[in-house]
Design a protein around this motif. Sequence first.
Motif, PDB file in Angstrom:
ATOM      1  N   ASN A   1     -28.781  58.527   0.258  1.00 58.90           N
ATOM      2  CA  ASN A   1     -27.447  59.486   0.597  1.00 58.90           C
ATOM      3  C   ASN A   1     -26.081  59.600   0.611  1.00 58.90           C
ATOM      4  O   ASN A   1     -24.925  59.163   0.557  1.00 58.90           O
ATOM      5  N   VAL A   2     -26.171  59.680  -0.996  1.00 60.34           N
ATOM      6  CA  VAL A   2     -24.818  59.319  -1.990  1.00 60.34           C
ATOM      7  C   VAL A   2     -24.290  60.809  -0.886  1.00 60.34           C
ATOM      8  O   VAL A   2     -24.179  61.693  -1.050  1.00 60.34           O
ATOM      9  N   ILE A   3     -22.993  59.912  -1.199  1.00 61.76           N
ATOM     10  CA  ILE A   3     -21.730  61.270  -0.241  1.00 61.76           C
ATOM     11  C   ILE A   3     -20.385  60.695  -1.163  1.00 61.76           C
ATOM     12  O   ILE A   3     -20.495  60.325  -1.358  1.00 61.76           O
ATOM     13  N   ILE A   4     -19.981  62.297  -1.878  1.00 60.51           N
ATOM     14  CA  ILE A   4     -18.851  62.209  -2.775  1.00 60.51           C
ATOM     15  C   ILE A   4     -17.698  62.882  -2.605  1.00 60.51           C
ATOM     16  O   ILE A   4     -18.087  63.895  -1.816  1.00 60.51           O
ATOM     17  N   THR A   5     -16.806  62.340  -2.397  1.00 63.45           N
ATOM     18  CA  THR A   5     -15.146  63.264  -1.559  1.00 63.45           C
ATOM     19  C   THR A   5     -14.137  63.241  -2.202  1.00 63.45           C
ATOM     20  O   THR A   5     -13.613  62.239  -3.377  1.00 63.45           O
ATOM     21  N   LYS A   6     -13.785  64.237  -2.788  1.00 62.32           N
ATOM     22  CA  LYS A   6     -12.947  64.251  -3.362  1.00 62.32           C
ATOM     23  C   LYS A   6     -11.608  65.295  -2.120  1.00 62.32           C
ATOM     24  O   LYS A   6     -11.544  67.014  -3.224  1.00 62.32           O
ATOM     25  N   GLY A   7     -10.804  64.509  -1.618  1.00 61.57           N
ATOM     26  CA  GLY A   7      -9.721  66.044  -0.920  1.00 61.57           C
ATOM     27  C   GLY A   7     -10.660  66.754  -0.072  1.00 61.57           C
ATOM     28  O   GLY A   7     -11.642  66.355   0.746  1.00 61.57           O
ATOM     29  N   SER A   8     -11.103  67.714   0.224  1.00 64.08           N
ATOM     30  CA  SER A   8     -11.642  68.422   0.879  1.00 64.08           C
ATOM     31  C   SER A   8     -12.419  68.474   0.769  1.00 64.08           C
ATOM     32  O   SER A   8     -14.205  69.353   1.401  1.00 64.08           O
ATOM     33  N   LEU A   9     -12.933  68.335  -0.524  1.00 67.97           N
ATOM     34  CA  LEU A   9     -14.770  68.350  -1.000  1.00 67.97           C
ATOM     35  C   LEU A   9     -15.236  67.833  -0.963  1.00 67.97           C
ATOM     36  O   LEU A   9     -14.894  66.484  -1.045  1.00 67.97           O
ATOM     37  N   LEU A  10     -16.635  68.314  -0.838  1.00 69.53           N
ATOM     38  CA  LEU A  10     -17.894  67.318  -0.034  1.00 69.53           C
ATOM     39  C   LEU A  10     -18.516  67.722  -0.529  1.00 69.53           C
ATOM     40  O   LEU A  10     -19.620  68.645  -0.746  1.00 69.53           O
ATOM     41  N   LEU A  11     -19.618  66.090  -1.091  1.00 69.29           N
ATOM     42  CA  LEU A  11     -21.013  66.914  -1.992  1.00 69.29           C
ATOM     43  C   LEU A  11     -21.321  65.940  -1.407  1.00 69.29           C
ATOM     44  O   LEU A  11     -21.703  63.872  -1.154  1.00 69.29           O
ATOM     45  N   LYS A  12     -23.506  65.912  -0.796  1.00 70.91           N
ATOM     46  CA  LYS A  12     -24.537  64.824  -0.402  1.00 70.91           C
ATOM     47  C   LYS A  12     -25.175  65.529  -1.451  1.00 70.91           C
ATOM     48  O   LYS A  12     -25.106  66.769  -1.329  1.00 70.91           O
ATOM     49  N   ALA A  13     -25.831  64.500  -1.429  1.00 73.79           N
ATOM     50  CA  ALA A  13     -26.939  64.168  -2.170  1.00 73.79           C
ATOM     51  C   ALA A  13     -27.707  62.837  -2.400  1.00 73.79           C
ATOM     52  O   ALA A  13     -27.446  62.427  -1.700  1.00 73.79           O
ATOM     53  N   GLU A  14     -29.260  63.199  -2.789  1.00 79.05           N
ATOM     54  CA  GLU A  14     -30.437  62.162  -2.625  1.00 79.05           C
ATOM     55  C   GLU A  14     -29.638  60.795  -3.863  1.00 79.05           C
ATOM     56  O   GLU A  14     -30.067  59.775  -3.413  1.00 79.05           O
ATOM     57  N   LYS A  15     -29.194  61.190  -4.773  1.00 83.26           N
ATOM     58  CA  LYS A  15     -29.177  60.305  -6.252  1.00 83.26           C
ATOM     59  C   LYS A  15     -27.847  61.635  -7.361  1.00 83.26           C
ATOM     60  O   LYS A  15     -28.082  62.522  -7.344  1.00 83.26           O
ATOM     61  N   VAL A  16     -26.914  60.413  -7.420  1.00 80.60           N
ATOM     62  CA  VAL A  16     -26.106  60.670  -8.549  1.00 80.60           C
ATOM     63  C   VAL A  16     -25.760  60.169  -9.545  1.00 80.60           C
ATOM     64  O   VAL A  16     -25.542  58.961  -9.961  1.00 80.60           O
ATOM     65  N   ASP A  17     -25.869  60.438 -10.885  1.00 84.32           N
ATOM     66  CA  ASP A  17     -24.907  60.046 -12.153  1.00 84.32           C
ATOM     67  C   ASP A  17     -23.750  60.102 -12.201  1.00 84.32           C
ATOM     68  O   ASP A  17     -23.935  61.366 -12.139  1.00 84.32           O
ATOM     69  N   VAL A  18     -23.302  59.013 -12.436  1.00 87.62           N
ATOM     70  CA  VAL A  18     -21.167  59.888 -12.866  1.00 87.62           C
ATOM     71  C   VAL A  18     -20.679  59.360 -14.031  1.00 87.62           C
ATOM     72  O   VAL A  18     -20.668  57.950 -14.327  1.00 87.62           O
ATOM     73  N   ARG A  19     -20.221  60.538 -15.064  1.00 86.52           N
ATOM     74  CA  ARG A  19     -19.934  59.648 -16.604  1.00 86.52           C
ATOM     75  C   ARG A  19     -18.465  60.290 -16.080  1.00 86.52           C
ATOM     76  O   ARG A  19     -18.101  61.103 -16.056  1.00 86.52           O
ATOM     77  N   GLU A  20     -17.659  59.147 -16.782  1.00 82.05           N
ATOM     78  CA  GLU A  20     -16.415  58.967 -17.327  1.00 82.05           C
ATOM     79  C   GLU A  20     -16.479  60.230 -18.676  1.00 82.05           C
ATOM     80  O   GLU A  20     -16.379  59.033 -19.321  1.00 82.05           O
ATOM     81  N   THR A  21     -15.366  60.725 -19.048  1.00 85.87           N
ATOM     82  CA  THR A  21     -15.397  60.840 -19.894  1.00 85.87           C
ATOM     83  C   THR A  21     -14.051  60.447 -20.688  1.00 85.87           C
ATOM     84  O   THR A  21     -13.549  59.427 -20.313  1.00 85.87           O
ATOM     85  N   ARG A  22     -14.131  61.004 -22.078  1.00 87.20           N
ATOM     86  CA  ARG A  22     -13.135  59.918 -22.790  1.00 87.20           C
ATOM     87  C   ARG A  22     -12.041  60.317 -22.666  1.00 87.20           C
ATOM     88  O   ARG A  22     -10.372  59.502 -22.884  1.00 87.20           O
ATOM     89  N   ASP A  23     -11.376  61.587 -21.933  1.00 87.20           N
ATOM     90  CA  ASP A  23     -10.217  61.914 -21.681  1.00 87.20           C
ATOM     91  C   ASP A  23     -10.008  61.613 -20.058  1.00 87.20           C
ATOM     92  O   ASP A  23      -8.992  62.255 -19.826  1.00 87.20           O
ATOM     93  N   GLY A  24     -10.653  60.986 -19.411  1.00 91.04           N
ATOM     94  CA  GLY A  24     -10.259  60.702 -18.105  1.00 91.04           C
ATOM     95  C   GLY A  24     -11.100  61.988 -16.869  1.00 91.04           C
ATOM     96  O   GLY A  24     -10.923  61.107 -15.517  1.00 91.04           O
ATOM     97  N   TYR A  25     -11.415  62.595 -17.348  1.00 90.26           N
ATOM     98  CA  TYR A  25     -12.395  63.538 -16.461  1.00 90.26           C
ATOM     99  C   TYR A  25     -13.924  62.486 -15.825  1.00 90.26           C
ATOM    100  O   TYR A  25     -13.921  61.334 -16.440  1.00 90.26           O
TER     101      TYR A  25
END
Length: 205
Positions: free
Chosen positions: A54-78
């Motif tokens: 039950n992963v929840i990602i928020t970024k301001g008004s953005l809302l993402l819900k999923a069972e599994k999330v894999d997040v990777r940071e790029t070299r330029d910070g994104y």
Amino acid sequence: MPRLLILLAPALVLALASSAVRAEKADRLKPMIFTAEKQGRIDGVNQRTELLGNVIITKGSLLLKAEKVDVRETRDGYHQAYASGTAGQPVSFRQARDIPGEAVDGVADQVEYDTKTETVRFIGNATVRRLRGTAVAEEVTGAVIVYDSRTEVFTLEGGSASPNPNGRTRIVLMPRAQPGDEAASAPVAPLPLKPSTTLQPGKPS
């Protein structure tokens, strides 16, 4: 757009009406926040975070819900987020537009979100809608839908993972209500009955 093109083209591009208006601009300046019910893993060397349950990602008004999330940071910070759902529980995404009361809402088996390009890729049984309040203004379905929140352009692809018959893409554009439409469609109220002032009671014969 001609109906023939909608039904036969393997990949389509659809710009939202009011394309000059962007998704919520303030979101790009907000922090990305992650929560999950189960386990998580942070790999500082490879700049990678994995969350499960039950992963929840928020970024301001953005809302993402999923069972599994894999997040990777790029070299330029994104960040690049790869989200997946479960059978009967797809990944959901929602983000407000700069027009008050409007939002983009979508579901798919998998969702990829890139903070650098501000694009969302819906993969497998994908459906994305533009909402005015709770009413659906536009709906697109297909195997893959890519939503560019900067330009508000949808790119659609058909295929076996499309929810539509024969792997087709599908676009539904709802008519915009015009002034007077509600009055014209509303039932006319009956006139109230009033006692007559001219008719006289009948006399028995």
